[in-house]
Design an enzyme around this catalytic site. Structure first.
Site, PDB file in Angstrom:
ATOM      1  N   HIS A   1       0.803  -1.230   0.000  1.00  0.00           N
ATOM      2  CA  HIS A   1       0.000   0.000   0.000  1.00  0.00           C
ATOM      3  C   HIS A   1       0.831   1.273   0.000  1.00  0.00           C
ATOM      4  CE1 HIS A   1      -3.931  -1.948   0.941  1.00  0.00           C
ATOM      5  NE2 HIS A   1      -3.132  -2.864   1.484  1.00  0.00           N
TER       6      HIS A   1
ATOM      7  N   LYS B   1      -9.000  13.523   4.666  1.00  0.00           N
ATOM      8  CA  LYS B   1      -8.065  12.399   4.655  1.00  0.00           C
ATOM      9  C   LYS B   1      -7.057  12.660   5.765  1.00  0.00           C
ATOM     10  CE  LYS B   1      -7.102  13.542   0.297  1.00  0.00           C
ATOM     11  NZ  LYS B   1      -6.975  12.389  -0.560  1.00  0.00           N
ATOM     12  N   ARG B   2      -6.222  11.658   6.102  1.00  0.00           N
ATOM     13  CA  ARG B   2      -5.190  11.903   7.099  1.00  0.00           C
ATOM     14  C   ARG B   2      -4.346  13.112   6.683  1.00  0.00           C
ATOM     15  NH1 ARG B   2      -4.524   8.065  11.309  1.00  0.00           N
ATOM     16  NH2 ARG B   2      -2.734   9.369  11.812  1.00  0.00           N
TER      17      ARG B   2
ATOM     18  N   LYS C   1       0.139  14.607   1.032  1.00  0.00           N
ATOM     19  CA  LYS C   1      -1.233  14.823   0.568  1.00  0.00           C
ATOM     20  C   LYS C   1      -1.508  16.305   0.315  1.00  0.00           C
ATOM     21  CE  LYS C   1      -2.900  10.740   3.145  1.00  0.00           C
ATOM     22  NZ  LYS C   1      -3.495   9.811   2.164  1.00  0.00           N
TER      23      LYS C   1
ATOM     24  N   THR D   1      -8.917   6.183  -1.894  1.00  0.00           N
ATOM     25  CA  THR D   1     -10.236   5.574  -2.035  1.00  0.00           C
ATOM     26  C   THR D   1     -11.311   6.635  -1.773  1.00  0.00           C
ATOM     27  OG1 THR D   1      -9.924   4.802   0.240  1.00  0.00           O
ATOM     28  CG2 THR D   1      -9.668   3.174  -1.513  1.00  0.00           C
TER      29      THR D   1
ATOM     30  N   LYS E   1     -15.115   7.796  -3.535  1.00  0.00           N
ATOM     31  CA  LYS E   1     -16.371   8.071  -2.809  1.00  0.00           C
ATOM     32  C   LYS E   1     -16.950   9.428  -3.227  1.00  0.00           C
ATOM     33  CE  LYS E   1     -14.425   5.258   0.807  1.00  0.00           C
ATOM     34  NZ  LYS E   1     -13.608   5.211   2.045  1.00  0.00           N
TER      35      LYS E   1
HETATM   36  C1  T68 Z   1      -3.283   3.771   2.203  1.00  0.00           C
HETATM   37  N1  T68 Z   1      -2.339   3.465   3.242  1.00  0.00           N
HETATM   38  C2  T68 Z   1      -2.654   4.497   1.038  1.00  0.00           C
HETATM   39  N2  T68 Z   1      -1.785   3.201   5.465  1.00  0.00           N
HETATM   40  O1  T68 Z   1      -1.987   5.649   1.486  1.00  0.00           O
HETATM   41  C3  T68 Z   1      -3.762   4.885   0.077  1.00  0.00           C
HETATM   42  N3  T68 Z   1       0.255   2.514   7.092  1.00  0.00           N
HETATM   43  O2  T68 Z   1      -3.220   5.487  -1.069  1.00  0.00           O
HETATM   44  C4  T68 Z   1      -4.546   3.641  -0.319  1.00  0.00           C
HETATM   45  O3  T68 Z   1      -5.686   3.988  -1.051  1.00  0.00           O
HETATM   46  C5  T68 Z   1      -4.999   2.865   0.905  1.00  0.00           C
HETATM   47  O4  T68 Z   1      -3.889   2.571   1.745  1.00  0.00           O
HETATM   48  C6  T68 Z   1      -5.668   1.553   0.549  1.00  0.00           C
HETATM   49  O5  T68 Z   1      -4.882   0.833  -0.347  1.00  0.00           O
HETATM   50  C7  T68 Z   1      -2.711   3.570   4.527  1.00  0.00           C
HETATM   51  O6  T68 Z   1      -3.828   3.927   4.833  1.00  0.00           O
HETATM   52  C8  T68 Z   1      -2.021   3.158   6.780  1.00  0.00           C
HETATM   53  O7  T68 Z   1      -3.055   3.518   7.299  1.00  0.00           O
HETATM   54  C9  T68 Z   1      -0.945   2.616   7.626  1.00  0.00           C
HETATM   55  C10 T68 Z   1      -1.198   2.238   8.912  1.00  0.00           C
HETATM   56  C11 T68 Z   1      -0.167   1.730   9.652  1.00  0.00           C
HETATM   57  C12 T68 Z   1       1.076   1.646   9.109  1.00  0.00           C
HETATM   58  C13 T68 Z   1       1.271   2.040   7.828  1.00  0.00           C
END
Ligand code: T68
Length: 838
Positions: free
Chosen positions: A380, A571-572, A577, A679, A683
Site C-alpha cells: 500500500h 483524509k489523514r 497529501k 479511495t 467516494k
Molecule cells: C493507504 N495506506 C494508502 N496506510 O496511502 C492509500 N500505514 O493510497 C490507499 O488507497 C490505501 O492505503 C488503501 O490501499 C494507509 O492507509 C495506513 O493507514 C498505515 C497504517 C499503519 C502503518 C502504515
C-alpha cells in the site's frame, strides 16, 4: 414511547413468517416492535419508564444482530458442508464504521425499521447516532479492509477477516486554540452489541525465551522447539459481516489478548499481590491501543508484539478450521488463501513455516511450498521510509525461533538468487531479508515478497512504480508474481446508505441493479439531457449541503452558505497529501479579496477534515495553520461570507458519510507518485463531486473512466517530479517569480495568522523554501490556475451538474465488488458458496 407488552420469546423473526413467506407490512411492523421491546426488557433489563436512547439503540442492535446470527448459523453450516476454499484476510486494521445502519441496509430492513420505530415514537436517525464508532484503523488501509469484507460477503465468498480488537481505537481529535489535542477513544465503554466472545476458540501464543534442539520420541531426526518466556491467550471476538441481498454472513474475527495465568500463584502466595497481577497487565497491553501512525513505521516492541499476536492467533485458527474438514495440512493451500494487508502481518510467513515444521513435522521444502502457495501480499505504499523493518536484536529477543527461520529462508533464497545473478553482490544485498550496514534489520516487505505467490499494488500507476522502484529487484526475479488490483469501495455504505436521496433518484431512474452491479450506473448517461432529472439531481445535492451546513454549525459554530461551492479535502493530514497547498490557495483567494474588494468571486466553503499522527509535528502545524486561517478569513467583514474555511474535528467514517454526499469539489492533490491509490477520491465521484487532482494513484484511472473533460487535472507528473528533483528543485525560483505565491508566504511570515507568536509557522515556511520535498512550490501556480477553471465551471451550474452526473455514471469500475472479484479469480482462486434461501 408506545410499545407492546414484552413476551418471553427473546427472538422474533422480523422480515419472514415462520413458513418463510414475506409478511405484510403491518405484521412486520408489529414484529419489529415486539422484538424491540423484548430486547429492551430482556437484554437491557429496563422498561420504557427508565430506558434512555442508548438502551433503545442497544435493543435495536440486538434485533438486527439476531437476524444476522440466524443467517450466520446457516452460513457456517453451508460452508462446512461445501468444504470450499476460504479467504483469510489478515489486517492489523479494520475501519468498519457504525454497524447498525449498515446492517439494516444490507438486510433490506431500513425503511421498514424506520417506519416501525416512528410508529411507536422513536426516531431511527437519533438511535443510529448512539452507536460508538469502532475506529480500529488509521485511514485508507483499514477502510479498504472493511469495504472488502462487505464485498466478499455480497459476492458469497467464504471469508474471515482476522484482526485486532483494540480496546482503544484511533484517538479522538479535539481542537483547542486551533491545535490538535488527542483524547483516548473509549469506544467499548457502553459495551459492544455486535461482538460475540468465543473463549472456546482461545489460543495460546508464546513470546520470548529461547530455542533448543531435541529428538522426538521414536524419531531419529532432530527437531527444534521454542521454550517461551511468556504465554499470552488470544480470545476471538466475532463480528458478523452481512452482505447486500444475500443470506451469507461472513465473520470478522478480532483477537483480544489476555494473560495466560491471570494470577502468578507463587507470587500471590508469597504475598506479592501486585506482582501477581502485573503479568496480567503486561499481557493485556498487547491489544490495548491502535498505533495512530499511518504511513510511518513505529519501531516499538509492542507493535511487533501486536503483529505477531494477531497473526499467530489467526494461523492457529485457520489450521484448526482446516483440520476440522481435512485429515492433514498437506493440502492447506488448496483450501485457504491468506492475504496480507500490507507488511503488518508478514510475520505470518515465518509463523506458518514454524507451525508446519516444528509443530506438524513437515520437511522444509514441503512446508515452504505450502506457505508460498497460501500467501498473497498487497503493498500500500511507495514511500521507502514507510517500509517496515525490525531490528534483529529486538526481533530475536521476542521471536527467537522466527529469527532462525527467517535466516534459513534468506539463506536458501539468496543461494537461488546467486545462481541467477552470479556476479551481482549489490543485488543480493538489496534482496536480502536482512538489511546490513549499521543496525541489522529484518525487512518485512522482502519477507512478504519471498513468502507469497502473488504480490499486488492498489492502482495501476502504483503497481508500475512498485515494479520500477520499491520492488524492482523482486519484479525482475519473479515478474509473474506481480499484478495490479485497483482499489474499490462498497456502493452500499458509500452511496445507498450515506446518500439515500441520490440513491433513490438513481433507482427510480434506472432501477436498483447498480447496488450490486455498479457498472449499471452507466445507464444514467441516457438521462443527461433530461432537464427534470438534472434538476432533481441538483436539488438533492443542495439538500445534502443544507444538512451538512447544519452539522457544521452544530459542530464548530460556523455559519456556511449552502449556495457556495463546497470544496472538500478529507483524509489523514500528511505532507505528501498537500493540505498545505490547499491552505495556500485559500490564503491567495483571501489576499485577492482584500486587495480587490470589488472583484467578482465565486463563493466557496473550503472544508478540511483529518487527523495528524500525534508525533508528526509538521502535520499538526498544518492543522493549526488551517484553523488560524479560518479564524482570520471567517471573521473578516470585507470577505462578506464569500469565503469560509472549516476544519471539522475528529474526521471518521460517520463524518465521512455526511461529507461525501454534500461535496461539490474533491481535493485529490498529492504529489504525483506518492499516493498509492486513494479511495476517498472514489467516494466523492460516486456521490457526484468533481475532482481537482494530480496524476497520482487511482486519480489516473478515475480520470480515464469519467473522461478528461469531467476532471480538473493539474500539476507535475511522476516523471516530471523525478526529473525536477534530479536537476535540483529550487523553491526560491517560484517565490521570486510568482508574486501571488510570494505574497501568500509573506502574509504567513507577517504573523497575521499567529498573533503574539510570529515564529509559529516558520517551520512550514522553512520546509517550503528550503527543500520543498513535496513540490508544493512547483505545483502551486498550476493548482491556482486550475482552481480558477473550477470556479468558472461552477458558475455554469447546468454544465457542472452534467459533469457531476457523468462522474457518478462512469465510476462503476471502482466498486469493491469488482476489486474482490479480481482478487478471487486471479489470486485466491475461490468460488462463491451461496447460502440457500430459507
Ligand atoms: C493507504 N495506506 C494508502 N496506510 O496511502 C492509500 N500505514 O493510497 C490507499 O488507497 C490505501 O492505503 C488503501 O490501499 C494507509 O492507509 C495506513 O493507514 C498505515 C497504517 C499503519 C502503518 C502504515
Amino acid at each position: 414511547i408506545r410499545l407492546p407488552e414484552s413476551n418471553t420469546e427473546t427472538e422474533v423473526p422480523l422480515s419472514l413468517g415462520s413458513a418463510g413467506v414475506a409478511l405484510d407490512a403491518e405484521t412486520q411492523v408489529s414484529q419489529i416492535q415486539q422484538a424491540l421491546v423484548n430486547n429492551l426488557h430482556w437484554v437491557q433489563g429496563k422498561d420504557e419508564q427508565f430506558a434512555n436512547a442508548h438502551d433503545y439503540y442497544t435493543a435495536l442492535a440486538h434485533s438486527v444482530r439476531n437476524q444476522l446470527l440466524k443467517k450466520r448459523i446457516r452460513t457456517a453450516k453451508t460452508y462446512a458442508e461445501a468444504k470450499a476454499k476460504n479467504v483469510y484476510y489478515l489486517s492489523a486494521e479494520f475501519l468498519m464504521g457504525r454497524q447498525l445502519g449498515n446492517g439494516l441496509i444490507n438486510l433490506g430492513m431500513y425503511d421498514t425499521m424506520r417506519h416501525a420505530l416512528a410508529d411507536c415514537g422513536l426516531d431511527l436517525d437519533e438511535l443510529l447516532e448512539r452507536e460508538a464508532e469502532p475506529g480500529l484503523g488509521n485511514g485508507g488501509l483499514g477502510r479498504l479492509a472493511a469495504c472488502f469484507m462487505d464485498s466478499l460477503t455480497t459476492l458469497n465468498l467464504p471469508a474471515i477477516g482476522y484482526g485486532i480488537r483494540y480496546e482503544f481505537g484511533i484517538f479522538t481529535q479535539l481542537i483547542r486554540q486551533g491545535h490538535q489535542v488527542e483524547a483516548p477513544d473509549k469506544w467499548l465503554s457502553y459495551g459492544n452489541p455486535w461482538e460475540i466472545a468465543r473463549p472456546d476458540y482461545r489460543v495460546e501464543i508464546k513470546f520470548g525465551g529461547h530455542t533448543e534442539v531435541y529428538k522426538k520420541d521414536g524419531d531419529d531426526d532432530y527437531q527444534v522447539r521454542w521454550i517461551q518466556a511468556q504465554t499470552v491467550i488470544g480470545i476471538p471476538h466475532d463480528v458478523p459481516v452481512p452482505g447486500y441481498g444475500t443470506d451469507n454472513v461472513n465473520l470478522l474475527r478480532l483477537w483480544k489478548a489476555e494473560a495466560g495465568e491471570a494470577f502468578d500463584l507463587d507470587a500471590f502466595n508469597a504475598g506479592d499481590y501486585f506482582g501477581a497481577v502485573a503479568n496480567k497487565m503486561i499481557s493485556e497491553n498487547i491489544t490495548k491501543v491502535l498505533y495512530p501512525n499511518d504511513e510511518t513505521r513505529q519501531g516499538k516492541e509492542l507493535r511487533l508484539q501486536q503483529q505477531y499476536f494477531f497473526v499467530a492467533c489467526s494461523l492457529q485458527d485457520i489450521i484448526r478450521l482446516h483440520l476440522r474438514d481435512h485429515s492433514n495440512l498437506g493440502n492447506l493451500a488448496e483450501f485457504s488463501a491468506i492475504q496480507l494487508n500490507d507488511t503488518h502481518p508478514a510475520i505470518g510467513v515465518a509463523e506458518l513455516m514454524r507451525l508446519l515444521i516444528d509443530e506438524y513435522s513437515f520437511e522444509w521444502a514441503a512446508a515452504w511450498q505450502i506457505t508460498q502457495r497460501t500467501f498473497g501480499y498487497t503493498n500500500h505504499t511507495l514511500m521507502p521510509e514507510a517500509l517496515e523493518k525490525w531490528s534483529v536484536d529486538l526481533f530475536g529477543k521476542l521471536l527467537p525461533r522466527h529469527l532462525e527461520i527467517i535466516y534459513e529462508i534468506n539463506h536458501r533464497f539468496l543461494a537461488q538468487v546467486k545462481l541467477r545473478y552470479p556476479n551481482d553482490p549489490d543485488r543480493l544485498e538489496r534482496l536480502s531479508l536482512i538489511e546490513e550496514g549499521g543496525e541489522r534489520r529484518v525487512r518485512m516487505a522482502n519477507l512478504a515478497c519471498v513468502g507469497s505467490h502473488a504480490i499486488n499494488g492498489v492502482a495501476a500507476l502504483h503497481t508500475e512504480l512498485l515494479k520500477q522502484e520499491v520492488l524492482q529487484d523482486f519484479y525482475e526475479l519473479w515478474p509473474d508474481k506481480f499484478s495490479n488490483k485497483t482499489n474499490g469501495i462498497t456502493p452500499r455504505r458509500w452511496l445507498l446508505q450515506c446518500n439515500p436521496r441520490l440513491a433513490q433518484l438513481i433507482s427510480e431512474t434506472i432501477g436498483d441493479s447498480w447496488i450490486t452491479n455498479l457498472d449499471d450506473l452507466k445507464q444514467l448517461e441516457a438521462h443527461l439531457d433530461d432537464e427534470a432529472f438534472r434538476h432533481a439531481w441538483q436539488a438533492i445535492k443542495q439538500e445534502n449541503k443544507w444538512s451538512l451546513a447544519r452539522y457544521i454549525h452544530d459542530a464548530v459554530g460556523i455559519e456556511v452558505n449552502p449556495d457556495s461551492m463546497f470544496d472538500v479535502q478529507i483524509k489523514r493530514i500528511h505532507e505528501y497529501k498537500r493540505q498545505l497547498m490547499n491552505v495556500l490557495h485559500v490564503i491567495t483567494l483571501y489576499n485577492r479579496m482584500v486587495q480587490n474588494p470589488g472583484d467578482h468571486v465565486v463563493p466557496r466553503t473550503v472544508i478540511f477534515g483529518g487527523k495528524a499522527a500525534p508525533g508528526y509535528a509538521m502535520a499538526k502545524l498544518v492543522v493549526k495553520l488551517i484553523n488560524a486561517v479560518a479564524d482570520v478569513v471567517n471573521n473578516d467583514p470585507s470577505v462578506n461570507g464569500r469565503l469560509k474555511v472549516v476544519f471539522l474535528p475528529n474526521y471518521n467514517v460517520s463524518q465521512a458519510q455526511r461529507l461525501f454526499p454534500a461535496s461539490d469539489l474533491s481535493e485529490q492533490i498529492s504529489t504525483a507518485g506518492m499516493e498509492a491509490s486513494g479511495t476517498g477520491n472514489m467516494k466523492f465521484a460516486l456521490n457526484g463531486a468533481l475532482t481537482i487532482g494530480t496524476l497520482d494513484g487511482a486519480n489516473v484511472e478515475i480520470r480515464e473512466e469519467v473522461g478528461a473533460d469531467n476532471f480538473f487535472l493539474f500539476g507535475l507528473t511522476t516523471e516530471q517530479v523525478a526529473a525536477c528533483k534530479a536537476v535540483g528543485h529550487n523553491p526560491w525560483y517560484y517565490y521570486d517569480t510568482n508574486p501571488e505565491l510570494k505574497r501568500t508566504l509573506d502574509v504567513i511570515a507577517s504573523g497575521l495568522f499567529s498573533p503574539g507568536e510570529p515564529d509559529l509557522f516558520l517551520p512550514i515556511l522553512d520546509s517550503l523554501l528550503v527543500d520543498d520535498p513535496y513540490m508544493v512550490m512547483a505545483d502551486f501556480a498550476a493548482y491556482v490556475q486550475c482552481q480558477e477553471h473550477v470556479s468558472r465551471t461552477y458558475e455554469d451550474r447546468d454544465r457542472w451538474v452534467r459533469m457531476a452526473i457523468l462522474n457518478t455514471a462512469r465510476i462503476g469500475k471502482f466498486s469493491a465488488d469488482r476489486t474482490i472479484a479480481d482478487y478471487a479469480r486471479e489470486i485466491w482462486k475461490v468460488k462463491a458458496v451461496p447460502v440457500a434461501g430459507e
